[in-house]
Motif scaffolding. Structure first.
Motif, mmCIF file in Angstrom:
data_model
loop_
_atom_site.group_PDB
_atom_site.id
_atom_site.type_symbol
_atom_site.label_atom_id
_atom_site.label_comp_id
_atom_site.label_asym_id
_atom_site.label_seq_id
_atom_site.Cartn_x
_atom_site.Cartn_y
_atom_site.Cartn_z
ATOM 1 N N LYS A 174 0.822 -1.213 0.000
ATOM 2 C CA LYS A 174 0.000 0.000 0.000
ATOM 3 C C LYS A 174 0.855 1.262 0.000
ATOM 4 C CE LYS A 174 -3.977 -2.098 2.340
ATOM 5 N NZ LYS A 174 -4.900 -2.016 3.501
ATOM 6 N N GLN A 175 2.170 1.078 0.137
ATOM 7 C CA GLN A 175 3.096 2.207 0.171
ATOM 8 C C GLN A 175 3.906 2.261 -1.127
ATOM 9 O OE1 GLN A 175 2.796 4.297 2.764
ATOM 10 N NE2 GLN A 175 1.213 2.915 3.554
ATOM 11 N N ARG A 234 -1.374 -8.856 -5.221
ATOM 12 C CA ARG A 234 -2.185 -7.662 -5.000
ATOM 13 C C ARG A 234 -2.022 -6.750 -6.209
ATOM 14 N NH1 ARG A 234 -4.187 -5.803 -0.193
ATOM 15 N NH2 ARG A 234 -4.031 -3.712 -1.062
ATOM 16 N N PRO A 237 -1.095 0.157 -5.332
ATOM 17 C CA PRO A 237 -1.876 0.886 -4.318
ATOM 18 C C PRO A 237 -3.150 1.540 -4.841
ATOM 19 C CG PRO A 237 0.462 1.298 -4.008
ATOM 20 C CD PRO A 237 0.340 0.506 -5.275
ATOM 21 N N GLU A 238 -3.125 2.010 -6.087
ATOM 22 C CA GLU A 238 -4.291 2.705 -6.638
ATOM 23 C C GLU A 238 -5.320 1.749 -7.253
ATOM 24 O OE1 GLU A 238 -1.143 2.424 -9.880
ATOM 25 O OE2 GLU A 238 -1.203 2.822 -7.724
ATOM 26 N N THR A 240 -7.826 -0.490 -6.607
ATOM 27 C CA THR A 240 -8.759 -1.035 -5.608
ATOM 28 C C THR A 240 -9.491 -2.270 -6.123
ATOM 29 O OG1 THR A 240 -9.091 1.178 -4.710
ATOM 30 C CG2 THR A 240 -10.703 -0.504 -4.104
ATOM 31 N N ASN A 243 -7.247 -5.252 -6.368
ATOM 32 C CA ASN A 243 -6.948 -5.791 -5.043
ATOM 33 C C ASN A 243 -8.042 -6.730 -4.553
ATOM 34 O OD1 ASN A 243 -4.465 -4.560 -4.611
ATOM 35 N ND2 ASN A 243 -5.376 -2.688 -3.822
#
Length: 276
Positions: A174-175, A234, A237-238, A240, A243
């Motif tokens: 997520k980072q 996964r 991060p962007e 969604t 994921n």
């Protein structure tokens, strides 16, 4: 496989790594609390690395993996390719190299994998990618823990702007990741455990990023928190929606492995050597 060629290459690999052992140990220890990795350039003489690239198979000669998780070309069946590649890949399995890398990473029990489970050759062409993921925790028989990933890159003049570079996510997917360039003649050694998220960003040029890879295994996991798990992907991060889908995918595959200990795949990614 030409054993004498493999032995000669392993001597060169060993000498190079040994010459930088202290610096590599410091690099690994610096990152160990999060993932644990180091890399070393000019691992082999340039002509040997160049030959690896020249005899590397083209995408049609390899197995294409294409899904929401990844898009790449792989092969572990080394007898289908130029024997020089087999000599190089097994050079990294020389016991003195395994022991030396174990010393650098502070791992006592460490084993190379002759079957090349999930290892071998990897090629990424235009639009190929590998989403953030955790490698599955064990070998094919679920007897030993997968603990180190060795990636040796052999594409000459592979540039930063080409994409196809390794990304490690020390603070989780997520980072932001740390990018490690897939430079020609570079060896990357990275720990694999329950928080060693890594990925490969998309190749954006008409070219092939070629990699020779090995995994090392151990009697024990690197972290006390490690438990058996399948490869878990996964999105970035962007992403969604990605994921959500990939999280469900991982849960379903984990459920299958609880029922079928060794999985249900008919053709696992291993080197099936012909018996004489």
């Amino acid at each position: 496989m030409n054993v004498s060629v493999s032995n000669e290459i392993s001597e060169r690999i060993y000498t190079k790594i040994k010459s930088e052992q202290m610096a590599l140990t410091a690099a690994y220890n610096k990152t160990k609390s999060q993932i644990g990795f180091f890399y070393i350039d000019d691992v082999l003489p340039g002509d040997i690395a160049q030959k690896c690239y020249e005899v590397f198979p083209d995408p049609p000669e390899m197995r294409c993996l294409k899904s929401m998780r990844e898009y790449k070309h792989v092969s572990a069946q080394m007898d289908k390719h130029d024997p020089f590649l087999e000599a190089v890949i097994y050079a990294f399995q020389d016991q003195k190299i395994v022991t030396l890398i174990g010393e650098i990473c502070g791992i006592d029990s460490l084993y190379a994998d002759e079957s090349l489970y999930a290892g071998g050759l990897s090629l990424m062409a235009k639009d190929n990618f590998l989403h953030p993921h955790l490698d599955n925790s064990h070998d094919a028989e679920r007897e030993r823990w997968r603990v180190l990933n060795l990636l040796y890159y052999v594409t000459p003049d592979w540039k930063l702007e080409n994409g196809g570079h390794l990304e490690v996510w020390p603070n989780g997917p997520k980072q932001k990741p740390v990018l490690i360039e897939s430079k020609f003649n570079r060896l990357v050694v990275m720990a694999t455990h329950d928080t060693s998220w890594h990925s490969v960003n998309k190749v954006i040029v008409d070219g092939s990023r070629c990699c020779i890879s090995n995994y090392y295994f151990s009697d024990s996991p690197l972290k006390s928190t490690d438990k058996f798990h399948v490869t878990k992907f996964r999105g970035r991060p962007e992403d969604t929606f990605t994921n959500v889908i990939l999280d469900l995918d991982a849960h379903l595959r984990m459920l299958v492995r609880k029922i079928f200990k060794k999985g249900i795949r008919k053709n696992p990614h291993i080197y099936k050597k012909k018996t004489k």
